[in-house]
Design an enzyme around this catalytic site. Structure first.
Site, PDB file in Angstrom:
ATOM      1  N   GLN A 126       1.660   2.021  10.958  1.00 10.01           N
ATOM      2  CA  GLN A 126       0.227   2.242  11.063  1.00 10.01           C
ATOM      3  C   GLN A 126      -0.116   2.759  12.456  1.00 10.01           C
ATOM      4  O   GLN A 126       0.141   2.072  13.446  1.00 10.01           O
ATOM      5  CB  GLN A 126      -0.476   0.895  10.829  1.00 10.01           C
ATOM      6  CG  GLN A 126      -1.970   0.922  10.954  1.00 10.01           C
ATOM      7  CD  GLN A 126      -2.527  -0.469  11.258  1.00 10.01           C
ATOM      8  OE1 GLN A 126      -2.218  -1.072  12.269  1.00 10.01           O
ATOM      9  NE2 GLN A 126      -3.336  -0.972  10.349  1.00 10.01           N
ATOM     10  N   GLY A 127      -0.642   3.979  12.535  1.00 11.08           N
ATOM     11  CA  GLY A 127      -1.003   4.550  13.835  1.00 11.08           C
ATOM     12  C   GLY A 127      -2.485   4.398  14.107  1.00 11.08           C
ATOM     13  O   GLY A 127      -3.262   5.330  13.886  1.00 11.08           O
ATOM     14  N   TYR A 128      -2.887   3.220  14.568  1.00  9.00           N
ATOM     15  CA  TYR A 128      -4.306   2.968  14.861  1.00  9.00           C
ATOM     16  C   TYR A 128      -4.540   2.812  16.371  1.00  9.00           C
ATOM     17  O   TYR A 128      -5.149   3.641  16.996  1.00  9.00           O
ATOM     18  CB  TYR A 128      -4.790   1.694  14.148  1.00  9.00           C
ATOM     19  CG  TYR A 128      -5.094   1.842  12.659  1.00  9.00           C
ATOM     20  CD1 TYR A 128      -4.708   2.963  11.933  1.00  9.00           C
ATOM     21  CD2 TYR A 128      -5.774   0.826  11.984  1.00  9.00           C
ATOM     22  CE1 TYR A 128      -4.987   3.068  10.575  1.00  9.00           C
ATOM     23  CE2 TYR A 128      -6.062   0.931  10.624  1.00  9.00           C
ATOM     24  CZ  TYR A 128      -5.666   2.051   9.924  1.00  9.00           C
ATOM     25  OH  TYR A 128      -5.943   2.145   8.583  1.00  9.00           O
ATOM     26  N   SER A 129      -4.021   1.691  16.922  1.00 11.68           N
ATOM     27  CA  SER A 129      -4.340   1.363  18.321  1.00 11.68           C
ATOM     28  C   SER A 129      -3.781   2.396  19.293  1.00 11.68           C
ATOM     29  O   SER A 129      -2.737   3.002  19.040  1.00 11.68           O
ATOM     30  CB  SER A 129      -3.742   0.008  18.685  1.00 11.68           C
ATOM     31  OG  SER A 129      -4.324  -0.995  17.921  1.00 11.68           O
ATOM     32  N   SER A 161       4.164  -1.468  14.920  1.00 10.54           N
ATOM     33  CA  SER A 161       5.357  -2.183  14.454  1.00 10.54           C
ATOM     34  C   SER A 161       6.072  -1.327  13.424  1.00 10.54           C
ATOM     35  O   SER A 161       5.452  -0.514  12.738  1.00 10.54           O
ATOM     36  CB  SER A 161       4.995  -3.558  13.887  1.00 10.54           C
ATOM     37  OG  SER A 161       3.797  -3.504  13.188  1.00 10.54           O
ATOM     38  N   GLU A 244      -8.278  -7.909  -1.336  1.00 10.77           N
ATOM     39  CA  GLU A 244      -7.341  -9.011  -1.217  1.00 10.77           C
ATOM     40  C   GLU A 244      -5.955  -8.494  -0.917  1.00 10.77           C
ATOM     41  O   GLU A 244      -5.548  -7.462  -1.412  1.00 10.77           O
ATOM     42  CB  GLU A 244      -7.275  -9.714  -2.553  1.00 10.77           C
ATOM     43  CG  GLU A 244      -8.072 -10.953  -2.586  1.00 10.77           C
ATOM     44  CD  GLU A 244      -7.932 -11.558  -3.937  1.00 10.77           C
ATOM     45  OE1 GLU A 244      -6.906 -12.200  -4.158  1.00 10.77           O
ATOM     46  OE2 GLU A 244      -8.826 -11.335  -4.756  1.00 10.77           O
ATOM     47  N   SER A 373      -8.907  -9.489  18.441  1.00  9.31           N
ATOM     48  CA  SER A 373      -8.669 -10.601  19.364  1.00  9.31           C
ATOM     49  C   SER A 373      -9.611 -11.763  19.069  1.00  9.31           C
ATOM     50  O   SER A 373     -10.606 -11.612  18.359  1.00  9.31           O
ATOM     51  CB  SER A 373      -8.897 -10.131  20.801  1.00  9.31           C
ATOM     52  OG  SER A 373     -10.277  -9.893  21.006  1.00  9.31           O
TER      53      SER A 373
END
Lengths: 397, 359
Positions: A126-129, A161, A244, A373
């Site tokens: 996942q390329g988000y942050s 990750s 879900e 966070s």
């Protein structure tokens, strides 16, 4: 309040147990299973076939096609945990990309990606942050500029990750630099083999590289690899947040941790006296026990709310904040109980439990920070849950 | 599996809550705290009309025959409005004591009187948990002497159910030889007293009083936990409302993250307590092997979280929270008293450890 399951569910539980008895030998061990190991892929095939993975996803895309049923989902989770058998693959591809494609992907995208993802053949990251876009994710700056039939991508992602193992990435990029920040993002799918991608492992305080940094230099991706329209990426990424998750984790994981700590306390002796005989440690243990049960029952309440198709409101909103915090404090007690032995780490002689508790203690702090966070969680609880006013926007200089 | 309240349970709690919202409004509670006992009497009558004192009385004795969960939901509503009632002692613990240790005649007699409103039984079990200053009662024939400390439910009690070691007994409040010392506690919404007895005639309950006392304490603790839950709920609601209303630096203080996070922390700690109290109450009737443990976990945990909410909510209210004017302190003090009554958290956790063979 009724804690019994009806005959239908007791039968279902018996089926799950019978399945586990019969197939348990094929299951990989719980710890450190390679994402591409043959054993794991075989186990995933068996789970898919019997409806213990991708249970409610449509058959035409490789799912099992069962009606959503939170109680059955919970029973599966309970029984797999009881048998100490890992459930199906729970990567970001299955948990996040597949529901997104089902909701917003084109028919071609669904056919191309879903079945292979469910089977475990295709691994996603996942390329988000980004280094400059954490809690304020929508300020991300990785740029995708159209050139002919391609986007050309430049920028950097972090906290990615499995990037070092992934075949594919689902990635948020800025395609409309002049639009307001939430409206300038697009959601792209591309191969991690594309030229111009560099993956660097990101070592954390645990001494391992659980994450990576991913660098993009003139990475060319066909414009057809977009999900939704240009500028809709923020909406696409958030479309499935309320969905879900397919497979729950062990609902009693914290309780198992607590029981392990009680055992350690009984077996740990200082000057010949068991640590369980020390009232100070004992008091901490029982205080945590109360919290563990409170969260366990809160989880049961959420299951019931989900069965009833009702919002669990605040009871659901506090789970990430409280659950991570509780796990962290359980690890803290385990370490304190072990005293000087508690600081042994990695491959040290005399290491206890493979150094598991220090790893928990540190990694759980990572979980308190990651995925929204603790402070962001508190903003969500207070603003969305309690209706408290938002922070006024700071005027741009 | 259904983990939650039934429609009937929700309706029961709503109806008690609706009644108390006006009947037990702050001005009335303040009057009671300042010495006017009439609120306790009017609540007693009003709650009797709603059938509240009958929840745990079996149907065969004229009661409703409901469970501890229902009783906890009622108690939670009372905590919410810091209501001066003796529900915990008179209509939960004393009723349980009779159910568990009364013989048929005693049950018929006393449960009938409770249901009919002619007996209100306060409870003194402190010495069954831990005696301080040498307190305790001694039974000699059918007369009892000694001190019972921190007897609950003194607002309107006509009788008291007291522990005398392995016996459980009932005395009439107006008997010769009963000397009462009223106590001034932080919590002026309920009355506790010391009783000094000298050869006071008593009814000794015929059954297994040791087991009965244990159960009374278990259930009493669940209800104190529920009371703190209700009081803490209200303190959070008041905090959120105040923080939206109160302005400083030209902004509602609720828009400051420092204040928001205090509110979020209160919610995050209190919300799981709701499920813990539900389960602990349910277990008293339906999960007998977990009843004693869950009661202790709920009591000790609500003592901690209640204290946290009481303190944090007061801080959210700033200087106003510290004043008498706002009356927030009634909730603060109610929670503070609940923490110590029937055993403080360390005492209760040590009992929980013993139950599990950890001590």
């Amino acid at each position: 309040m009724n804690l019994n399951f009806t005959a239908e569910y007791e039968d279902f539980r018996a089926d799950v147990r019978a399945f586990l008895d019969k197939h348990k030998a094929d299951a990989p061990s719980m710890a450190n299973v390679g994402l591409r190991s043959e054993k794991r892929l075989k186990w995933q095939r068996i789970l898919l076939e019997h409806g213990y993975a991708a249970r409610t996803l449509p058959k035409q895309y490789g799912g099992f096609g069962a009606e959503p049923d939170s109680l059955k989902q919970r029973i599966i989770a309970e029984e797999f945990a009881r048998a100490k058998v890992p459930g199906g693959i729970a990567g970001q591809g299955i948990n996040m990309l597949v529901p997104t494609l089902l909701e917003l992907g084109t028919e071609e995208q669904k056919e191309k990606y879903i079945a292979k993802t469910l089977s475990g053949e295709m691994i996603w990251c996942q390329g988000y942050s980004e280094p400059g876009a954490g809690s304020d994710l929508a300020s991300l700056r990785t740029a995708a500029v159209v050139d002919g039939d391609d986007f050309v991508i430049n920028g950097q992602k972090i906290w990615t990750s499995t990037a070092n193992q992934a075949d594919m990435i689902f990635c948020l990029v800025r395609t409309e630099p002049d639009a307001p920040k939430h409206q300038g993002i697009s959601y792209l799918l591309f191969s991690m083999d594309t030229p111009g991608i560099e993956v660097r492992p990101l070592m954390t305080m645990t001494g391992r590289a659980e994450f990576n940094e991913v660098f993009f230099t003139d990475v060319r991706v066909p414009t057809s690899q977009i999900v939704g329209q240009r500028g809709e990426g923020w909406m696409v990424a958030n479309a499935t947040l309320t969905h879900e998750r397919g497979m729950l984790g062990d609902p009693d994981a914290a309780l198992s941790r607590l029981k392990s700590i009680a055992e350690i306390m009984q077996n740990e002796h200082v000057d010949g006296k068991s640590l369980m005989d020390n009232p100070v440690y004992r008091d901490r243990l029982v205080a945590l026990e109360a919290e563990v049960y409170a969260m366990k029952f809160n989880g049961m309440r959420l299951t019931t709310a989900s069965v009833e198709k009702k919002s669990a409101g605040l009871a659901g909103m506090i789970v990430k904040l409280q659950g991570c915090e509780l796990n962290h404090r359980l690890a803290e007690l385990a370490i304190d109980v072990m005293g000087e032995y508690g600081i042994l780490f990695e491959d040290s002689p005399f290491l206890r439990d493979h150094g598991l508790w220090q790893t928990h203690y540190m990694f759980d702090l990572g979980l308190i920070i990651g995925g929204g966070s603790a402070q962001i969680q508190k903003n969500i609880i207070s603003e969305r849950g309690l209706g408290m006013p938002r922070e006024p926007k700071v005027a741009k200089a | 599996m259904y983990f939650g309240l039934s429609q009937d349970q929700t309706m029961l709690q709503d109806s008690v809550q609706r009644y108390l919202e006006s009947a037990s409004e702050l001005a009335h509670v303040r009057g009671f705290a300042e010495g006017d006992n009439s609120l306790a009497e009017s609540l007693q009558n009003g709650l009797m009309e709603l059938g509240v004192p009958l929840v745990l009385v079996p149907e065969e004795f004229g009661g409703l025959g409901l469970g501890v969960l229902e009783a906890a939901l009622i108690q939670q509503a009372m905590g919410r409005f810091v209501s001066p009632t003796s529900f915990t002692s008179a209509y939960a613990m004393a009723v349980i004591g009779l159910r568990e240790a009364g013989d048929d005649d005693q049950k018929n007699d006393w449960l009938g009187r409770i249901a009919g409103g002619s007996a209100i039984i306060g409870v003194g079990l402190t010495e069954a948990i831990g005696a301080r200053e040498g307190a305790g009662l001694k039974l000699s024939g059918d007369k009892v002497s000694g001190r019972a400390s921190f007897v609950m439910g003194a607002e309107l009690a006509s009788h008291f159910m007291l522990t005398a070691g392995k016996e459980l007994l009932i005395i009439a409040r107006d008997s010769a030889g009963v000397s009462e010392t009223a106590l001034t506690t932080i919590d002026k919404t309920r009355h506790v007293i010391m009783l000094d007895l000298q050869d006071v005639p008593c009814t000794v309950l015929a059954g297994d009083a040791v087991a009965a006392q244990a159960r009374m304490i278990d259930i009493g603790r669940v209800l104190l936990a529920a009371d703190s839950l209700g009081a803490a709920d209200m303190m959070i609601e008041k905090s959120v409302a105040y923080s939206k209303d109160r302005e400083q630096f030209n902004r509602p203080i609720g828009s400051f993250q420092a204040v928001k996070h205090m509110c979020a922390d209160m919610v995050a700690k209190l919300e799981p307590c709701r499920s813990l109290v539900w389960y602990a109450a349910y277990a008293q009737d339906h999960v007998s092997d977990e009843a004693a443990l869950m009661s202790r976990l709920a009591k000790s945990h609500l003592a901690e979280v209640g204290k946290y909410v009481a303190r944090t909510s007061t801080e959210v209210h700033g200087g106003m929270g510290f004043t008498d004017l706002l009356g927030l302190h009634y909730w603060f003090k109610r929670i503070g008293a609940n923490r110590q009554l029937l055993g403080g958290p360390e005492t209760v956790r040590e009992e929980a450890a013993k139950l599990q063979g950890w001590s």
